[in-house]
Design an enzyme around this catalytic site. Structure first.
Site, short mmCIF file in Angstrom:
data_model
loop_
_atom_site.label_atom_id
_atom_site.label_comp_id
_atom_site.label_asym_id
_atom_site.label_seq_id
_atom_site.Cartn_x
_atom_site.Cartn_y
_atom_site.Cartn_z
N CYS A 143 -19.45 2.04 8.40
CA CYS A 143 -18.69 1.35 9.45
C CYS A 143 -17.47 2.21 9.69
CB CYS A 143 -18.30 -0.05 8.98
SG CYS A 143 -17.20 -0.90 10.13
N CYS A 156 0.49 4.66 7.04
CA CYS A 156 -0.13 4.48 8.36
C CYS A 156 0.84 3.71 9.28
CB CYS A 156 -1.46 3.75 8.23
SG CYS A 156 -2.50 4.46 6.92
N CYS A 188 0.83 -1.20 0.00
CA CYS A 188 0.00 0.00 0.00
C CYS A 188 0.87 1.26 0.00
CB CYS A 188 -0.91 -0.01 1.22
SG CYS A 188 -2.04 1.40 1.27
N CYS A 230 -16.57 -9.14 5.25
CA CYS A 230 -15.88 -7.86 5.03
C CYS A 230 -14.62 -8.09 4.21
CB CYS A 230 -15.47 -7.24 6.35
SG CYS A 230 -16.82 -7.05 7.50
N CYS A 261 0.50 -0.10 10.27
CA CYS A 261 -0.03 -1.09 9.32
C CYS A 261 1.03 -2.00 8.71
CB CYS A 261 -0.80 -0.36 8.22
SG CYS A 261 -1.66 -1.53 7.15
N ARG A 274 -17.92 -2.60 17.71
CA ARG A 274 -17.22 -3.88 17.46
C ARG A 274 -15.90 -3.95 18.19
NH1 ARG A 274 -16.72 -4.17 11.94
NH2 ARG A 274 -18.91 -4.74 11.91
N CYS A 332 -19.54 -6.05 3.21
CA CYS A 332 -18.80 -4.86 3.64
C CYS A 332 -17.48 -4.84 2.87
CB CYS A 332 -18.53 -4.94 5.15
SG CYS A 332 -17.54 -3.56 5.77
N1 SAM Z 1 -6.77 0.58 3.42
C1 SAM Z 1 -8.02 0.79 4.01
C2 SAM Z 1 -8.05 1.91 5.00
O1 SAM Z 1 -7.00 2.26 5.52
O2 SAM Z 1 -9.13 2.42 5.25
C3 SAM Z 1 -8.62 -0.44 4.63
C4 SAM Z 1 -7.81 -1.40 5.40
S1 SAM Z 1 -7.14 -0.86 6.96
C5 SAM Z 1 -6.17 -2.27 7.31
C6 SAM Z 1 -8.54 -0.89 8.06
C7 SAM Z 1 -8.31 -0.53 9.51
O3 SAM Z 1 -7.63 -1.57 10.18
C8 SAM Z 1 -7.48 0.69 9.83
O4 SAM Z 1 -8.21 1.87 9.67
C9 SAM Z 1 -7.10 0.46 11.29
O5 SAM Z 1 -8.09 0.97 12.15
C10 SAM Z 1 -7.10 -1.08 11.39
N2 SAM Z 1 -5.74 -1.60 11.55
C11 SAM Z 1 -4.79 -1.70 10.60
N3 SAM Z 1 -3.66 -2.21 11.10
C12 SAM Z 1 -3.89 -2.43 12.41
C13 SAM Z 1 -3.09 -2.92 13.49
N4 SAM Z 1 -1.81 -3.26 13.33
N5 SAM Z 1 -3.65 -3.01 14.71
C14 SAM Z 1 -4.95 -2.66 14.89
N6 SAM Z 1 -5.74 -2.18 13.92
C15 SAM Z 1 -5.21 -2.06 12.70
FE1 SF4 Z 2 -2.87 1.24 3.40
FE2 SF4 Z 2 -2.76 0.02 5.77
FE3 SF4 Z 2 -3.09 2.65 5.67
FE4 SF4 Z 2 -5.11 1.03 4.89
S1 SF4 Z 2 -4.26 1.19 6.97
S2 SF4 Z 2 -4.35 2.86 3.83
S3 SF4 Z 2 -3.90 -0.67 3.99
S4 SF4 Z 2 -1.27 1.50 4.96
#
Ligand code: SAM
Ligand code: SF4
Ligand code: DTB
Length: 329
Positions: free
Chosen positions: A194, A63, A59, A103, A66, A266, A134
C-alpha cells in the site's frame, strides 16, 4: 474527441507522459480515467478500510505535515502501544460497520523488535476476525517484514508521499531511498504493498506528476495507492499552506487511476474537507477505496452516517473481499 486507441494498457509511464495526462482537458481526463477504471473494476464498488492509531505521537521523524512528530507542538497527547484487546474491540466495531480491512498505524521511525511482537499479536487477532490486515509502522529492518507476513499480514502501508526532488523540503530525518528500501523488503516478504502520497504540500504540478510516475514505476505496481490531501494541523510547518484546488486533486486521482489501472486508488485523508460533490468527482475519476470511520489516525474523517448517505446518493456499494467468507467468520 478522446481516441480510445490512445489507451495502451502496456504503456510505461515516465514523467513526461504523466505530465501530459495532467494537461488534458478535464472532461477528457475523467472520461479516460473512467474508461480505464471500468476495464478493471466494478465502477460502483468501493473498498472500505478502517484506521486505528495503535501508538500515537512522539515520533522522532520531522515530516512537515504530521501531527505526530515530536519536532512540533501540535498539542497531541502521546500514547503507549495499545493493548491487543483494545485493538480487537475496535476491529470488531469496524467490521460490524462494514469495513473489510483494518489498518493499524504507529508513530515510529520504525519498530523495535519488542514493539513488533506486540503488533504481530494484533495482526494475528485481527486476521482471526476474518478481516484483511494492514499496518504502517515506518521503516523496517531485515527480517521484520517476514515476521509480519508469518503473522498473517496482508498489506504494509508505506508512502513515497511526494516527488524525490521535493522530499527533502518536507522531511529531513530519513530519505526517499529509505522509503524505497522498506518497500522492497515488504514486496520481497510477499506482503501486498500500500503506497501512495500526499498532495497540497506546496508542490508544483510537475512534482505531483513525478510522484505518480514513481508510484507507477514500482514493479509490480502497489496493490493500494492512497492519495492524501494535506490536513493542515496547527503547529506543523505546513499549517498555513495554501489550499490545493479541489479540481487539481481530482486530476491527481484520475492520473493515478490511468497510470495504475489495476491498483485500488484510495481517496484518503482530507475527504471531510472535500464535500460530497468533489468526492463524487473523485469516484468518477477512478477512486475505489476509502478510509471509513469517524477518525483517521489523529484527525477527523466523515462519520459513518455521512458516508452511508453519500453511498446511497451515488449508488455505491462496499466491495467484498475476493475469495473471502468474512461474513461467516
Ligand atoms: N509513521 C509511518 C510512516 O510515516 O510511514 C506511518 C504513519 S503516517 C501518519 C502515514 C501517512 O499518512 C503519511 O505517509 C502521509 O501520507 C499521511 N499523512 C500524515 N499526516 C497527514 C496529514 N496531516 N494530512 C494528510 N496526510 C497525512
Ligand atoms: Fe512519524 Fe508522522 Fe513522519 Fe510517520 S508521518 S514517520 S508518524 S512524523
Ligand atoms: C495513508 O496514506 N493515509 C492514512 C494511512 N495511510 C495510515 C493516514 C492519514 C493520516 C491523516 C492525518 C492524521 O489523522 O493524523
Amino acid at each position: 474527441m478522446t481516441d480510445l486507441s490512445e489507451i495502451n494498457p502496456a504503456q510505461t509511464w515516465d514523467r513526461a507522459a504523466i505530465e501530459a495526462l495532467f494537461e488534458l482537458p478535464f472532461n477528457d481526463l475523467l472520461f479516460r480515467a473512467q474508461t480505464v477504471h471500468r476495464a478493471h473494476f466494478d465502477a460502483n464498488a468501493v473498498q472500505m478500510s478502517t484506521l486505528l492509531s495503535v501508538k500515537t505521537g512522539g515520533c522522532s521523524e520531522d515530516c512537515g505535515y504530521c501531527s505526530q512528530s515530536a519536532h512540533y507542538d501540535t498539542g497531541l497527547e502521546r500514547g503507549r502501544l495499545l493493548d491487543v484487546a483494545e485493538v480487537v474491540t475496535a476491529a470488531q466495531a469496524a467490521k460490524a460497520s462494514g469495513a473489510t480491512r483494518f489498518c493499524m498505524g504507529a508513530a515510529w521511525r520504525g519498530p523495535k523488535d519488542k514493539d513488533l511482537d506486540g503488533v504481530i499479536d494484533m495482526v494475528r487477532q485481527v486476521k482471526a476476525l476474518g478481516m484483511e490486515t494492514c499496518v504502517t509502522l515506518g521503516m523496517l529492518q531485515a527480517g521484520q517484514a517476514e515476521k509480519l507476513k508469518a503473522a498473517g499480514l496482508d498489506y504494509y502501508n508505506h508512502n513515497l508521499d511526494t516527488a524525490p526532488e521535493f522530499y527533502g523540503q518536507v522531511v529531513t530525518t530519513h530519505t526517499y531511498e529509505d522509503r524505497l528500501d522498506t518497500l522492497s523488503q515488504v514486496r520481497e516478504a510477499g506482503i501486498s504493498v500500500c503506497c501512495g502520497g500526499i498532495v497540497g504540500l506546496g508542490e508544483s504540478r510537475a512534482m505531483r506528476a513525478r510522484l505518480i510516475a514513481e508510484l507507477a514505476s514500482l514493479d509490480p505496481q502497489p496493490e493500494s495507492v492512497p492519495i492524501n490531501k494535506l490536513v493542515k494541523v496547527p503547529g506543523t510547518p505546513l499549517a498555513a499552506e495554501a489550499d490545493l484546488d479541489p479540481l487539481e486533486f481530482v486530476r491527481t486521482i484520475a492520473v493515478a487511476r490511468i497510470a495504475m489501472p489495476t491498483s485500488h486508488v484510495r481517496l484518503s485523508a482530507g475527504r471531510r474537507e472535500l464535500g460530497e460533490a468533489v468526492q463524487a468527482l473523485c469516484f468518477l475519476a477512478g477512486a475505489n477505496s476509502i478510509f471509513y470511520g469517524d477518525k483517521l489516525l489523529t484527525t477527523g474523517n466523515p462519520d459513518v452516517e455521512a458516508d452511508e448517505a453519500l453511498f446511497a446518493k451515488l449508488g455505491l456499494k462496499p466491495e467484498p473481499v475476493k475469495g473471502c467468507r468474512c461474513a461467516e467468520a
